[in-house]
Design a protein around this motif. Structure first.
Motif, PDB file in Angstrom:
ATOM      1  N   ALA A 600       0.827  -1.208   0.000  1.00 55.69           N
ATOM      2  CA  ALA A 600       0.000   0.000   0.000  1.00 55.69           C
ATOM      3  C   ALA A 600       0.863   1.260   0.000  1.00 55.69           C
ATOM      4  N   MET A 601       2.052   1.126   0.547  1.00 56.78           N
ATOM      5  CA  MET A 601       2.946   2.279   0.598  1.00 56.78           C
ATOM      6  C   MET A 601       3.602   2.494  -0.759  1.00 56.78           C
ATOM      7  N   GLY A 602       3.895   3.719  -1.065  1.00 62.92           N
ATOM      8  CA  GLY A 602       4.687   4.009  -2.255  1.00 62.92           C
ATOM      9  C   GLY A 602       3.851   4.085  -3.517  1.00 62.92           C
ATOM     10  N   MET A 603       4.463   4.560  -4.569  1.00 61.24           N
ATOM     11  CA  MET A 603       3.798   4.736  -5.842  1.00 61.24           C
ATOM     12  C   MET A 603       4.272   3.609  -6.764  1.00 61.24           C
ATOM     13  N   TRP A 604       3.337   2.795  -7.255  1.00 56.19           N
ATOM     14  CA  TRP A 604       3.714   1.641  -8.060  1.00 56.19           C
ATOM     15  C   TRP A 604       3.261   1.811  -9.494  1.00 56.19           C
ATOM     16  N   VAL A 605       4.123   1.379 -10.414  1.00 54.66           N
ATOM     17  CA  VAL A 605       3.801   1.426 -11.834  1.00 54.66           C
ATOM     18  C   VAL A 605       3.888  -0.002 -12.356  1.00 54.66           C
ATOM     19  N   GLY A 645      -3.131  12.070  -9.602  1.00 60.57           N
ATOM     20  CA  GLY A 645      -3.558  10.942 -10.426  1.00 60.57           C
ATOM     21  C   GLY A 645      -3.095   9.630  -9.846  1.00 60.57           C
ATOM     22  N   ASP A 646      -2.169   9.720  -8.935  1.00 59.17           N
ATOM     23  CA  ASP A 646      -1.594   8.549  -8.290  1.00 59.17           C
ATOM     24  C   ASP A 646      -2.641   7.891  -7.381  1.00 59.17           C
ATOM     25  N   ARG A 647      -2.763   6.562  -7.492  1.00 62.89           N
ATOM     26  CA  ARG A 647      -3.791   5.864  -6.700  1.00 62.89           C
ATOM     27  C   ARG A 647      -3.310   5.439  -5.330  1.00 62.89           C
ATOM     28  N   SER A 648      -2.008   5.388  -5.162  1.00 60.01           N
ATOM     29  CA  SER A 648      -1.461   4.795  -3.956  1.00 60.01           C
ATOM     30  C   SER A 648      -1.751   5.648  -2.735  1.00 60.01           C
ATOM     31  N   ALA A 649      -1.360   5.103  -1.591  1.00 61.87           N
ATOM     32  CA  ALA A 649      -1.577   5.811  -0.339  1.00 61.87           C
ATOM     33  C   ALA A 649      -0.607   6.972  -0.183  1.00 61.87           C
ATOM     34  N   GLN A 650       0.336   7.048  -1.102  1.00 62.95           N
ATOM     35  CA  GLN A 650       1.371   8.078  -1.051  1.00 62.95           C
ATOM     36  C   GLN A 650       0.786   9.483  -0.866  1.00 62.95           C
ATOM     37  N   GLY A 651      -0.261   9.743  -1.642  1.00 68.66           N
ATOM     38  CA  GLY A 651      -0.866  11.070  -1.605  1.00 68.66           C
ATOM     39  C   GLY A 651      -1.393  11.408  -0.223  1.00 68.66           C
ATOM     40  N   ILE A 652      -2.041  10.412   0.412  1.00 70.36           N
ATOM     41  CA  ILE A 652      -2.639  10.655   1.725  1.00 70.36           C
ATOM     42  C   ILE A 652      -1.558  10.876   2.778  1.00 70.36           C
ATOM     43  N   ILE A 653      -0.495  10.077   2.658  1.00 69.81           N
ATOM     44  CA  ILE A 653       0.619  10.233   3.598  1.00 69.81           C
ATOM     45  C   ILE A 653       1.222  11.635   3.452  1.00 69.81           C
ATOM     46  N   LEU A 654       1.403  11.998   2.192  1.00 65.84           N
ATOM     47  CA  LEU A 654       1.973  13.312   1.890  1.00 65.84           C
ATOM     48  C   LEU A 654       1.081  14.416   2.445  1.00 65.84           C
ATOM     49  N   ILE A 660      -2.469  18.879   4.725  1.00 61.57           N
ATOM     50  CA  ILE A 660      -3.579  19.104   3.790  1.00 61.57           C
ATOM     51  C   ILE A 660      -4.648  18.059   4.091  1.00 61.57           C
ATOM     52  N   ASN A 661      -5.865  18.490   4.419  1.00 60.94           N
ATOM     53  CA  ASN A 661      -6.910  17.542   4.763  1.00 60.94           C
ATOM     54  C   ASN A 661      -7.610  17.007   3.521  1.00 60.94           C
ATOM     55  N   ASP A 662      -7.792  17.875   2.561  1.00 64.76           N
ATOM     56  CA  ASP A 662      -8.557  17.520   1.372  1.00 64.76           C
ATOM     57  C   ASP A 662      -7.623  16.902   0.332  1.00 64.76           C
ATOM     58  N   VAL A 663      -7.450  15.576   0.422  1.00 65.40           N
ATOM     59  CA  VAL A 663      -6.577  14.899  -0.535  1.00 65.40           C
ATOM     60  C   VAL A 663      -7.419  13.994  -1.410  1.00 65.40           C
ATOM     61  N   ARG A 664      -7.309  14.123  -2.707  1.00 64.32           N
ATOM     62  CA  ARG A 664      -8.041  13.218  -3.608  1.00 64.32           C
ATOM     63  C   ARG A 664      -7.033  12.499  -4.477  1.00 64.32           C
ATOM     64  N   THR A 665      -7.093  11.172  -4.418  1.00 66.29           N
ATOM     65  CA  THR A 665      -6.116  10.401  -5.179  1.00 66.29           C
ATOM     66  C   THR A 665      -6.797   9.726  -6.359  1.00 66.29           C
TER      67      THR A 665
END
Lengths: 794, 46
Positions: A600-605, A645-654, A660-665
């Motif tokens: 779940a961690m990190g950005m995967w391609v 555009g990234d789906r991973s949990a990375q955005g939320i962690i960031l 930033i509360n309003d994170v949309r991945t």
């Protein structure tokens, strides 16, 4: 001067003041030893010493110039000396003249050094340097000495560029000169007329013999003539043009007031009448001209900063060495390669193929520290290569060079007329009509009353209500603002940028390349089938080669032949290699069905053909200043959100990390647009910050948009402004500045309106003398202009 | 106070000279670069 710091063994270069670690070069000047940073500076210091101009260092310290990047071994524009010969003109029998630009002139000491050094050359007749235009004008008797003269300037460490004057600049120069001489005449005239008037004021009515009074009147008349008919002639000319076009501009009441006051006074002088108003005439004219002069100053400063960028790009690029081959920069195709030697300006935008150097990009970013460039880095035309040799491949055509786009965008942005200004112009025009009617009406009223003031009152009304302040309020502020922002590394491409930015209360960030460095690395590869790691990496790299997405850069460039390559923005890339179709990107796109990320961690391609082949984990570093920027924006009252555009949990962690509360991945470019529209419907005014690759749509929808990467955005030119400084903190500067611009404009406008509303009734009723009216009106315009000038500082 | 009848015309003459000098200096580009001259006074030679 020379601060030798023994503790850490650093020293300042004698010539360019650069700090040197462990100095190795030293020069001896009159028995004293000084450190220098490079052979170029050594040579320059010796030339200065040889010409007996060592005072330069002392002078330089007095001027306190900005720190220089090393000027070592700078070479002239590649077209060489031959290019200058065609610029030489004849200034008289046996006199030749040449004008050149020296962009490195930093302070008065530089001009002193250049003047003194050149004047020592045989056959030199005249040298004139201009610090603010960075221009040097030479007159000499021997046409063949040009090479030596230019060589001398170069040996002092200054690059010499041919001087290209454009019509606009020549016009501005003419206008400035004529305005200055009018202003001076009005000023001198005003002072002396005031002197004469003072005597009559002190004496009071009938306190002076008629003979003396008449003498003072005739003397004032003599001085008022040049002021009325020379200094003020631009107003008369403007009024005449307005009337012929059948419109009523600002010049009409101004010209009418000046002429009326003059002729009324003339009449009274000849017929020994009640009162003369020559002092009013002169003062009114002087302050109006002063306002125009300051306005012109801000316009020409703007023009100058635009011109200097145009001089940055060399005409020729070195496309071959041994033998050296040059090609005009304008004719370079995308993909052609050229060499850049140390000290030369880079002729085209491109990517470094080989070589490693530091580059001075201060012309773009305002940042003085050189930037390190290695193979794969992008370089910009007009920046200066400092210490290494480079081979560069051009990526775009001449017209698309960032430097050229900047100057185009810049021009467009200043042609923009803010709605506020258009409204002010409209009001001013109506206002002129109203004032003329009011003046005539009040004259008629007092005449019917049988008052002697019937000629005086309309005059006062005309003078006092001149709507100059109202018309000047916005344009002056905008011209200054565009120039100031440009110096801060913010290029405004849409004129409405400032007013919209001032109204924004919400900010949406893209993640990759915007909040993060965008310099991605592959941190981990997980093989899913029989292929080896190097095989999958090569396939991935070959597919990503064509993509400009920041993820693509992590893979480097693979050299497999890819057919029918297709890029789907926000999803991934597909293509056929050796007859097999591969897709790389988010799992849904690559495989056509959902598959769980390995972690779940990190950005995967995912790389896939008909089956999944390999996962790559891509890592990206957060920008250093990201947290500070978001905190700063929150203090300014912004709601922050993160759209990625990234789906991973990375955005939320960031998002958590940054607060930033309003994170949309997992947003596609279309989704981003939807999110923004939704926000706008909720009444938010959104600033979109992106790097311009897949944010184009969102940028179009947002109230105002800013791009952080200078290169790609210009290809799309969808953002309203671009941060050339590549530093998010500029956003805060820009927002604060935009709010200040808005505040200052509204101060200006309210002042102008309130002033007129208060003063006109007083004038109509005859409470104000004409000289008070002149003073009040003029000071009101000057106040507005000075208030706008506060915008010069960020 | 009759002296005023001489002084005022003299002042006019002086002003005319001042006006001429100013216009001359503008035409001869004496005001082209105000940044440089502000400093150059500090550079004493010899």
């Amino acid at each position: 001067m020379n601060r030798l710091n023994t503790a850490i063994s650093t020293a300042e270069c004698k010539y360019c003041s650069k700090l040197i670690q462990e100095p190795t070069h030293f020069i001896d000047l009159q028995g004293e030893s000084f450190p220098v940073c490079c052979p170029g500076c050594e040579k320059a210091a010796l030339v200065v010493h040889g010409l007996d101009l060592d005072n330069f260092y002392e002078h330089r310290d007095r001027c306190n110039p900005p720190p220089a990047s090393c000027q070592s071994s700078r070479k002239t524009d590649s077209r060489g000396v031959s290019g200058f010969i065609s610029d030489v003109s004849k200034a008289g029998p046996g006199r030749f003249a040449l004008s050149v630009i020296i962009p490195d002139i930093r302070c008065a000491a530089c001009t002193w050094l250049i003047e003194k050094a050149l004047m020592q050359q045989p056959g030199m007749l005249r040298v004139r340097t201009n610090l603010s235009e960075k221009r040097v004008y030479l007159e000499f008797s021997n046409e063949d000495s040009i090479a030596d003269l230019i060589g001398l300037i170069e040996s002092l460490g200054y690059a010499v560029r041919p001087d290209v004057k454009d019509e606009m600049e020549i016009m501005l120069r003419q206008e400035r000169k004529s305005l200055l001489s009018r202003l001076g005449v009005a000023g001198i005239g005003m002072m002396q007329v005031m002197m004469y008037a003072l005597a009559t004021y002190i004496a009071g009515p009938h306190g002076m013999d008629v003979a003396y009074e008449t003498l003072f009147r005739w003397a004032s008349l003599a001085l008022a003539i040049p002021v009325t008919f020379y200094s003020a002639s631009i107003f008369h000319g403007g009024a005449y043009r307005d009337l012929r076009r059948g419109s009523l501009g600002m010049d009409v009441p101004v010209s009418l007031a000046i002429l009326a006051a003059f002729f009324l006074s003339l009449l009274n002088t000849m017929s020994h009448g009640e009162e003369v108003y020559f002092d009013t005439v002169c003062m009114f004219t002087f302050f109006l001209l002063l306002g125009r002069y300051i306005e012109l100053g801000s316009r020409s400063q703007f023009q100058r900063s635009r011109d200097l960028t145009a001089h940055l790009v060399p005409d020729l690029a070195r496309t071959g060495i041994e033998p050296e081959v040059f090609q005009p920069t304008r004719d370079l195709d995308a993909g052609s390669r050229f060499y850049v030697r140390p000290g030369e300006a880079i002729p085209a935008d491109g990517v470094v193929i080989s070589g490693c150097t530091s580059v001075d990009e201060s012309a773009f970013t305002g940042e003085v520290m050189p930037v390190l460039k290695k193979s794969g880095s992008r370089v910009l035309a007009g920046s200066t290569n400092l210490d290494g040799e480079l081979l560069v491949e051009t990526t775009v055509l001449f017209a698309d060079f960032v430097v050229n786009r900047i100057s185009n965008l810049y021009r467009q942005a200043t042609l923009y007329k803010p709605p506020f200004s258009i409204l002010a112009d409209k009001i001013a025009r109506r206002f002129v009509v109203a004032v003329l009617l009011l003046a005539a009406g009040s004259g008629l009223f007092w005449f019917l009353q049988g008052s002697a003031a019937w000629m005086l009152v309309p005059l006062t009304v005309l003078v006092v209500s001149c709507p100059c302040a109202l018309s000047l309020a916005t344009p002056v502020a905008y011209t200054i603002a565009a120039t100031t922002l440009r110096k801060q590394g913010i290029v405004v491409s849409n004129g409405a940028f400032l007013e919209r930015l001032a109204a924004v209360n919400s900010v949406a960030f893209d993640k990759t390349g915007t909040l993060t460095e965008g310099d991605l690395q592959i941190a981990e590869t997980r093989i899913l089938t029989g292929k080896t790691e190097s095989e999958v990496l090569l396939i991935a790299a070959s597919l990503e080669k064509t993509s400009k997405h920041p993820i693509a850069s992590a893979f480097g460039a693979g050299d497999l032949r890819v057919e029918r390559c297709e890029i789907v923005p926000g999803k991934g890339v597909s293509g056929i290699i050796d007859g097999i179709e591969y897709r790389i990107g988010e799992a849904m796109y690559a495989l056509g069905r959902e598959i769980a990320n390995p972690d779940a961690m990190g950005m995967w391609v995912l790389l896939a053909s008909d089956q999944p082949l390999a996962w790559f984990r891509v890592e990206d570093k957060l920008r250093e200043e990201a947290r500070e920027t978001i905190e700063g924006l929150r203090v300014l009252g912004f709601k922050a959100s993160l759209l990625t555009g990234d789906r991973s949990a990375q955005g939320i962690i960031l998002g958590k990390e940054l607060g930033i509360n309003d994170v949309r991945t997992g947003l596609s470019p279309e989704d981003k647009v939807k999110v923004l529209v939704e926000k706008q419907q909720r009444g938010e005014r959104v600033l979109m910050v992106g790097d311009g690759i897949n944010d184009t749509g969102a940028m179009g929808v947002a109230d105002v948009s800013v791009a952080v990467s200078p290169v790609d955005v210009f290809v799309q030119s969808s953002a309203d402004a671009t941060l050339l400084s590549n530093n998010l903190l500029s956003l805060i500067v820009a927002v604060k500045y935009a709010r200040r611009v808005r505040r200052i404009i509204s101060q200006n406008v309210s002042w102008a309106v309130i002033y007129n509303l208060c003063v006109i009734p007083l004038a109509v009723t005859g409470f104000i003398e004409p000289w008070m009216a002149a003073l009040g009106m003029s000071l009101s315009s000057v106040l507005v202009i000075l208030n706008s000038n506060r915008l010069i500082r960020v | 106070m009759e002296i005023v009848f001489i002084l005022v015309p003299i002042s006019l003459v002086i002003i005319m000279i001042a006006l001429w000098a100013f216009v001359w200096s503008v035409r001869n580009e004496q005001f082209e670069d105000l940044d440089k001259e502000a400093h150059s006074i500090l550079f004493d030679d010899e």
